[in-house]
Scaffold this active site. Structure first.
Site, mmCIF file in Angstrom:
data_model
loop_
_atom_site.group_PDB
_atom_site.id
_atom_site.type_symbol
_atom_site.label_atom_id
_atom_site.label_comp_id
_atom_site.label_asym_id
_atom_site.label_seq_id
_atom_site.Cartn_x
_atom_site.Cartn_y
_atom_site.Cartn_z
ATOM 1 N N LYS A 139 0.965 -1.410 -0.275
ATOM 2 C CA LYS A 139 0.374 -0.331 0.159
ATOM 3 C C LYS A 139 1.223 0.988 0.093
ATOM 4 O O LYS A 139 1.974 1.133 0.812
ATOM 5 C CB LYS A 139 -0.862 -0.182 1.053
HETATM 6 O O1 G3P Z 1 -8.867 2.380 4.930
HETATM 7 C C1 G3P Z 1 -8.714 3.372 5.666
HETATM 8 C C2 G3P Z 1 -9.553 3.716 6.861
HETATM 9 O O2 G3P Z 1 -8.721 3.043 7.638
HETATM 10 C C3 G3P Z 1 -9.769 5.284 7.235
HETATM 11 O O3 G3P Z 1 -10.625 5.270 8.007
HETATM 12 O O4 G3P Z 1 -12.728 6.315 9.063
HETATM 13 O O5 G3P Z 1 -9.989 6.208 9.839
HETATM 14 O O6 G3P Z 1 -11.324 7.208 7.801
HETATM 15 P P1 G3P Z 1 -10.840 6.875 8.540
#
Ligand code: G3P
Length: 221
Positions: A83
């Site tokens: 990634k």
């Molecule tokens: O896959 C990306 C994710 O982990 C980010 O999520 O909720 O931190 O925006 P969030």
């Protein structure tokens, strides 16, 4: 639509994997940090539990560091997807890895143009963060629609991996659009499993069965 779990929590990964629900895992530095243990052990363990794609993220911001880290991460398992962030160095690393047959997930995608460029660089997955767009008053799901249309127009093989999912409605909308993958925090997957009528229905079945027992009938199945 494939379902990935967006976590580095081994207990959650095992729980949902045992139900046959998981096609893969996505992690990131924040998720590994949240677990608090040795991040390398966690990453290695995840690649062993899950047979599908496991995205492990580099933390270098320049090309050569990303290449070194990506190669070390790939040594954890054949199912590792490297990634990289959506930056010029990230795309350069994406191009190098993908031309060596190493799959790449380009993360932190917030526009259709970024997704288009990541696909051109050979990404296996692009990760648009829909929840974070919603957070700032932009329509995250509209970005998924745009990317879907663009990728279809040019028959890109790059898969749309919907990330930063916050609730079950996001999953339904992504599935209607035809996104390839959603990566879900464990609490969202838990919510998708449940419906109040399922619980009420089961409670009623069991209460009715209890009535037979009270008539001294043989209720052992
Ligand atoms: O896959 C990306 C994710 O982990 C980010 O999520 O909720 O931190 O925006 P969030």
């Amino acid at each position: 639509m494939k379902i990935f779990l967006d976590t580095a929590n081994l207990e959650s990964i095992k729980k949902f994997n045992d139900m046959g629900l998981l096609d893969g895992i996505t992690t990131n530095p924040s998720l590994l940090s949240k677990e608090g243990g040795d991040p390398k052990n966690a990453m290695k363990e995840i690649t062993k539990i899950i047979h599908g794609d496991v995205s492990l993220e580099v933390v270098s911001t320049e090309y050569s560091g990303m290449m070194e880290e990506g190669k070390r991460l790939r040594a954890y398992g054949e199912n590792v997807v490297v990634k990289v962030p959506m930056t010029p160095d990230g795309l350069k690393a994406c191009k190098s890895f993908s031309s060596q047959g190493i799959p790449v997930n380009v993360t932190l995608i917030f526009s259709a143009n970024q997704a288009l460029l990541a696909a051109k660089s050979g990404a296996k997955y692009v990760s648009p963060f829909i929840g974070r767009l919603d957070d700032i008053g932009q329509d995250g799901m509209n970005l998924i629609k745009e990317i879907k249309e663009i990728f279809s127009n040019y028959a890109f093989k790059t898969q749309i991996l919907v990330a930063s999912v916050r609730h079950p409605l996001h999953v339904i909308d992504a599935a209607k659009i035809g996104a390839d993958v959603v990566t879900l925090p464990p609490d969202v997957l838990d919510k998708m499993l449940q419906h109040p009528l399922t619980k009420i229905g089961l409670d009623n079945f069991l209460a009715d069965w209890e009535k037979l027992k009270q008539k001294n009938l043989d209720t052992k199945i």
